[in-house]
Write a protein that holds these residues in place. Structure first.
Motif, PDB file in Angstrom:
ATOM      1  N   SER A 280      -2.505 -40.252  16.210  1.00  0.00           N
ATOM      2  CA  SER A 280      -1.079 -39.310  15.742  1.00  0.00           C
ATOM      3  C   SER A 280      -1.849 -37.975  16.208  1.00  0.00           C
ATOM      4  O   SER A 280      -2.834 -37.607  16.606  1.00  0.00           O
ATOM      5  CB  SER A 280      -2.035 -38.984  14.206  1.00  0.00           C
ATOM      6  OG  SER A 280      -3.316 -38.488  13.941  1.00  0.00           O
ATOM      7  N   GLY A 281      -0.804 -37.288  16.543  1.00  0.00           N
ATOM      8  CA  GLY A 281      -0.930 -35.367  16.527  1.00  0.00           C
ATOM      9  C   GLY A 281      -1.901 -34.690  15.852  1.00  0.00           C
ATOM     10  O   GLY A 281      -2.494 -33.554  15.946  1.00  0.00           O
ATOM     11  N   ASP A 282      -2.461 -35.405  14.144  1.00  0.00           N
ATOM     12  CA  ASP A 282      -3.308 -34.899  13.800  1.00  0.00           C
ATOM     13  C   ASP A 282      -4.665 -34.655  14.480  1.00  0.00           C
ATOM     14  O   ASP A 282      -5.362 -33.580  14.049  1.00  0.00           O
ATOM     15  CB  ASP A 282      -3.111 -35.255  12.016  1.00  0.00           C
ATOM     16  CG  ASP A 282      -2.134 -34.655  11.585  1.00  0.00           C
ATOM     17  OD1 ASP A 282      -1.767 -34.002  10.747  1.00  0.00           O
ATOM     18  OD2 ASP A 282      -1.039 -35.529  12.151  1.00  0.00           O
ATOM     19  N   ALA A 283      -4.543 -36.091  14.100  1.00  0.00           N
ATOM     20  CA  ALA A 283      -6.217 -36.570  14.738  1.00  0.00           C
ATOM     21  C   ALA A 283      -6.346 -35.734  16.471  1.00  0.00           C
ATOM     22  O   ALA A 283      -7.350 -35.211  17.118  1.00  0.00           O
ATOM     23  CB  ALA A 283      -6.113 -37.912  14.807  1.00  0.00           C
ATOM     24  N   ALA A 284      -4.751 -35.651  17.515  1.00  0.00           N
ATOM     25  CA  ALA A 284      -5.672 -34.824  18.566  1.00  0.00           C
ATOM     26  C   ALA A 284      -5.953 -33.534  17.988  1.00  0.00           C
ATOM     27  O   ALA A 284      -6.493 -33.125  18.683  1.00  0.00           O
ATOM     28  CB  ALA A 284      -3.891 -34.807  19.388  1.00  0.00           C
ATOM     29  N   LEU A 285      -5.273 -33.274  17.342  1.00  0.00           N
ATOM     30  CA  LEU A 285      -5.698 -31.629  16.694  1.00  0.00           C
ATOM     31  C   LEU A 285      -6.312 -31.167  16.320  1.00  0.00           C
ATOM     32  O   LEU A 285      -7.815 -30.556  16.844  1.00  0.00           O
ATOM     33  CB  LEU A 285      -3.880 -30.804  16.094  1.00  0.00           C
ATOM     34  CG  LEU A 285      -3.067 -30.977  16.402  1.00  0.00           C
ATOM     35  CD1 LEU A 285      -2.025 -30.912  15.048  1.00  0.00           C
ATOM     36  CD2 LEU A 285      -2.939 -29.954  17.618  1.00  0.00           C
TER      37      LEU A 285
ATOM     38  N   ASP B  99       5.492 -40.307  21.777  1.00  0.00           N
ATOM     39  CA  ASP B  99       5.674 -42.282  21.774  1.00  0.00           C
ATOM     40  C   ASP B  99       7.557 -42.170  21.558  1.00  0.00           C
ATOM     41  O   ASP B  99       8.322 -42.672  21.465  1.00  0.00           O
ATOM     42  CB  ASP B  99       5.271 -42.903  20.236  1.00  0.00           C
ATOM     43  CG  ASP B  99       5.011 -43.752  20.834  1.00  0.00           C
ATOM     44  OD1 ASP B  99       5.249 -44.990  21.764  1.00  0.00           O
ATOM     45  OD2 ASP B  99       5.758 -44.902  19.601  1.00  0.00           O
ATOM     46  N   GLY B 100       7.768 -41.110  20.369  1.00  0.00           N
ATOM     47  CA  GLY B 100       9.496 -41.278  19.634  1.00  0.00           C
ATOM     48  C   GLY B 100      10.448 -40.268  21.111  1.00  0.00           C
ATOM     49  O   GLY B 100      11.024 -40.903  21.511  1.00  0.00           O
ATOM     50  N   THR B 101       9.987 -39.677  21.749  1.00  0.00           N
ATOM     51  CA  THR B 101      10.761 -38.777  22.257  1.00  0.00           C
ATOM     52  C   THR B 101      10.535 -39.371  24.159  1.00  0.00           C
ATOM     53  O   THR B 101      10.784 -38.751  24.922  1.00  0.00           O
ATOM     54  CB  THR B 101      10.479 -37.258  22.116  1.00  0.00           C
ATOM     55  OG1 THR B 101       9.051 -36.674  22.561  1.00  0.00           O
ATOM     56  CG2 THR B 101      10.301 -36.969  20.710  1.00  0.00           C
ATOM     57  N   GLY B 102       9.451 -39.711  24.098  1.00  0.00           N
ATOM     58  CA  GLY B 102       8.648 -40.003  25.906  1.00  0.00           C
ATOM     59  C   GLY B 102       8.692 -38.327  26.627  1.00  0.00           C
ATOM     60  O   GLY B 102       8.305 -38.536  28.294  1.00  0.00           O
ATOM     61  N   VAL B 103       8.145 -37.340  25.767  1.00  0.00           N
ATOM     62  CA  VAL B 103       8.457 -35.863  25.867  1.00  0.00           C
ATOM     63  C   VAL B 103       6.648 -35.519  27.003  1.00  0.00           C
ATOM     64  O   VAL B 103       5.835 -35.972  25.173  1.00  0.00           O
ATOM     65  CB  VAL B 103       8.947 -35.092  25.800  1.00  0.00           C
ATOM     66  CG1 VAL B 103       8.915 -33.643  26.106  1.00  0.00           C
ATOM     67  CG2 VAL B 103      10.779 -35.853  25.902  1.00  0.00           C
ATOM     68  N   TRP B 104       6.270 -35.083  27.551  1.00  0.00           N
ATOM     69  CA  TRP B 104       5.297 -34.382  27.676  1.00  0.00           C
ATOM     70  C   TRP B 104       5.285 -32.656  26.451  1.00  0.00           C
ATOM     71  O   TRP B 104       5.705 -32.510  27.147  1.00  0.00           O
ATOM     72  CB  TRP B 104       4.079 -34.249  28.780  1.00  0.00           C
ATOM     73  CG  TRP B 104       4.102 -35.260  29.440  1.00  0.00           C
ATOM     74  CD1 TRP B 104       4.909 -36.014  30.649  1.00  0.00           C
ATOM     75  CD2 TRP B 104       2.607 -36.190  29.406  1.00  0.00           C
ATOM     76  NE1 TRP B 104       3.880 -37.107  30.526  1.00  0.00           N
ATOM     77  CE2 TRP B 104       2.557 -37.393  30.223  1.00  0.00           C
ATOM     78  CE3 TRP B 104       1.556 -36.203  28.470  1.00  0.00           C
ATOM     79  CZ2 TRP B 104       1.608 -38.277  30.546  1.00  0.00           C
ATOM     80  CZ3 TRP B 104       0.899 -37.326  28.794  1.00  0.00           C
ATOM     81  CH2 TRP B 104       0.450 -37.834  29.083  1.00  0.00           C
ATOM     82  N   GLU B 105       3.716 -32.825  26.119  1.00  0.00           N
ATOM     83  CA  GLU B 105       3.953 -31.609  25.260  1.00  0.00           C
ATOM     84  C   GLU B 105       3.173 -31.621  24.511  1.00  0.00           C
ATOM     85  O   GLU B 105       2.084 -32.493  24.113  1.00  0.00           O
ATOM     86  CB  GLU B 105       5.065 -32.005  23.879  1.00  0.00           C
ATOM     87  CG  GLU B 105       4.286 -33.094  22.702  1.00  0.00           C
ATOM     88  CD  GLU B 105       5.979 -33.453  22.177  1.00  0.00           C
ATOM     89  OE1 GLU B 105       6.876 -32.502  21.670  1.00  0.00           O
ATOM     90  OE2 GLU B 105       5.556 -33.139  20.603  1.00  0.00           O
ATOM     91  N   THR B 106       1.934 -30.295  23.930  1.00  0.00           N
ATOM     92  CA  THR B 106       1.387 -30.132  23.316  1.00  0.00           C
ATOM     93  C   THR B 106       0.561 -30.543  21.613  1.00  0.00           C
ATOM     94  O   THR B 106       2.256 -30.453  21.345  1.00  0.00           O
ATOM     95  CB  THR B 106       0.932 -28.474  22.779  1.00  0.00           C
ATOM     96  OG1 THR B 106       1.250 -27.735  24.377  1.00  0.00           O
ATOM     97  CG2 THR B 106      -0.100 -27.992  21.886  1.00  0.00           C
TER      98      THR B 106
ATOM     99  N   LEU C   8       1.892 -31.761  18.188  1.00  0.00           N
ATOM    100  CA  LEU C   8       2.476 -31.939  16.712  1.00  0.00           C
ATOM    101  C   LEU C   8       1.939 -32.503  15.909  1.00  0.00           C
ATOM    102  O   LEU C   8       1.784 -33.797  15.704  1.00  0.00           O
ATOM    103  CB  LEU C   8       2.938 -31.755  17.634  1.00  0.00           C
ATOM    104  CG  LEU C   8       3.658 -30.920  18.520  1.00  0.00           C
ATOM    105  CD1 LEU C   8       5.835 -31.684  18.268  1.00  0.00           C
ATOM    106  CD2 LEU C   8       3.979 -29.009  17.646  1.00  0.00           C
ATOM    107  N   ALA C   9       1.173 -32.005  14.201  1.00  0.00           N
ATOM    108  CA  ALA C   9       1.264 -32.828  13.282  1.00  0.00           C
ATOM    109  C   ALA C   9       2.164 -33.374  12.717  1.00  0.00           C
ATOM    110  O   ALA C   9       3.515 -32.743  13.383  1.00  0.00           O
ATOM    111  CB  ALA C   9       0.908 -31.768  11.961  1.00  0.00           C
ATOM    112  N   GLY C  10       2.022 -34.706  12.538  1.00  0.00           N
ATOM    113  CA  GLY C  10       3.183 -35.721  12.237  1.00  0.00           C
ATOM    114  C   GLY C  10       3.811 -36.550  13.428  1.00  0.00           C
ATOM    115  O   GLY C  10       4.751 -37.783  12.918  1.00  0.00           O
TER     116      GLY C  10
END
Length: 345
Positions: free
Chosen positions: A93-98, A119-126, A128-130
């Protein structure tokens, strides 16, 4: 009183009046120039007259440009970053990553970043929560204006990335340190040889300038107040990008109890070449801004040593800049690109 006495008294009065007038004229001449009253059309029936709308462009001496807005931070790029992939056993999860992110985003003097593959968009990004991520990658910049990534900084990068990977049950794969430091050294050498920062000084010929007069004159050319006192900028045509030009003067002039009486005798116009897109014609705008301000404010254009800058010298600089732009383009580090702005920072 004799005629002679009367004549002498009259002559003395004339001389005294002349001295007073000359003193007042000299005082006005030497006082800092003040802004002129606003001569725009007055309001009609209590409502301001709408000015003609102009789209941003390079149609006037300096164009009509919008104010800067925040820009999305560019992602990691193998051209200028060391990138370590982090494989996962399952989704994170993004929350765990943050929560697992290191407290600082630097390794030594180099920017450090973590990106997740959404996992939803297939885009590399910083992260994000949720959101949920199926892989991560850690990166550190190879070089910037402080120098190249050294062995100590690389080791700090490895420790930060490993700590993050452990927290999300990931397995990082780090590139060879010797190879990456060598790549950093080569990139730093290239950047050092192709960095360029141009600056002109505009000096008052006679009367100094007040801050208000300077702001008014520069404002007519599209400059706006900067984030710090004593600085103005010419915004880029695209919101969020770095300004095309900078204009700096003594910030103490704005802190005076009576700014109108603060005397500014020189200002500095600057262009950070790798930070501004070639399509903005930044050097042409630098020349035009310097010339317009010199003409309008009764100043002269000099270098930092006080030597007058002649037109033929500017032509030679312009030709050299075109070669520099071509070289940066050939290295995929075009001036004003996200990679160039990060490298030359």
């Amino acid at each position: 009183m004799s005629s002679l006495q009367i004549s002498l008294a009259v002559a003395g009065g004339v001389v005294l009046a002349a001295l007073v007038a000359h003193s007042a004229w000299t005082s006005r001449r030497n006082a800092p120039k003040q802004p002129q009253p606003d001569t725009r059309a007055p309001e009609v029936a209590g409502a301001p007259v709408e000015e003609e709308r102009r789209e941003p462009g390079f149609d006037g001496p300096l164009g009509s440009l919008p104010l800067p807005q925040p820009e999305r931070k560019p992602g990691l790029d193998a051209l200028i970053d060391v990138i370590a992939p982090i494989a996962l056993e399952g989704l994170v999860s993004g929350d765990a990553a943050l929560a697992a992110m290191p407290p600082t985003r630097r390794a030594g003097s180099k920017p450090f970043a973590i990106e997740g593959l959404n996992d939803g968009t297939g885009v590399w990004e910083t992260p994000l929560a949720g959101q949920r991520y199926r892989a991560f990658q850690a990166g550190v910049q190879l070089a910037n204006r402080t120098g190249y990534l050294n062995e100590i900084e690389y080791s700090e990068f490895v420790m930060k990335a490993q700590d993050f990977a452990d927290a999300v049950n990931g397995a990082p794969e780090f590139p060879d340190m010797i190879e990456e430091v060598a790549r950093a050294r080569e990139l730093d050498q290239f950047a050092s040889e192709h960095d360029a920062h141009l600056a002109f000084t505009l000096r008052a010929r006679n009367a100094a300038w007040s801050p208000g007069y300077l702001h008014q004159a520069a404002g007519r050319l599209g400059f706006v107040a900067g984030a710090i006192p004593g600085r103005m900028v010419l915004p880029a045509s695209e919101p969020g990008l770095p300004p095309i030009l900078g204009l700096a003067f003594d910030p103490q002039a704005t802190f005076s109890d009576d700014p109108d009486q603060s005397a500014i005798r020189e200002i500095h116009l600057s262009l950070d070449v790798p930070q501004v897109q070639r399509a903005e014609h930044p050097f042409a705008r630098l020349r035009e801004a310097a010339s317009a301000l010199a003409t309008g404010m009764d100043g002269v254009i000099t270098d930092d040593n006080g030597h007058l800058i002649r037109s033929e010298s500017l032509d030679a600089i312009g030709a050299d800049l075109e070669l520099l732009y071509d070289t940066l383009d050939g290295r995929d580090l075009s001036a004003g690109s996200p990679q160039a702005r990060r490298l030359f920072s």
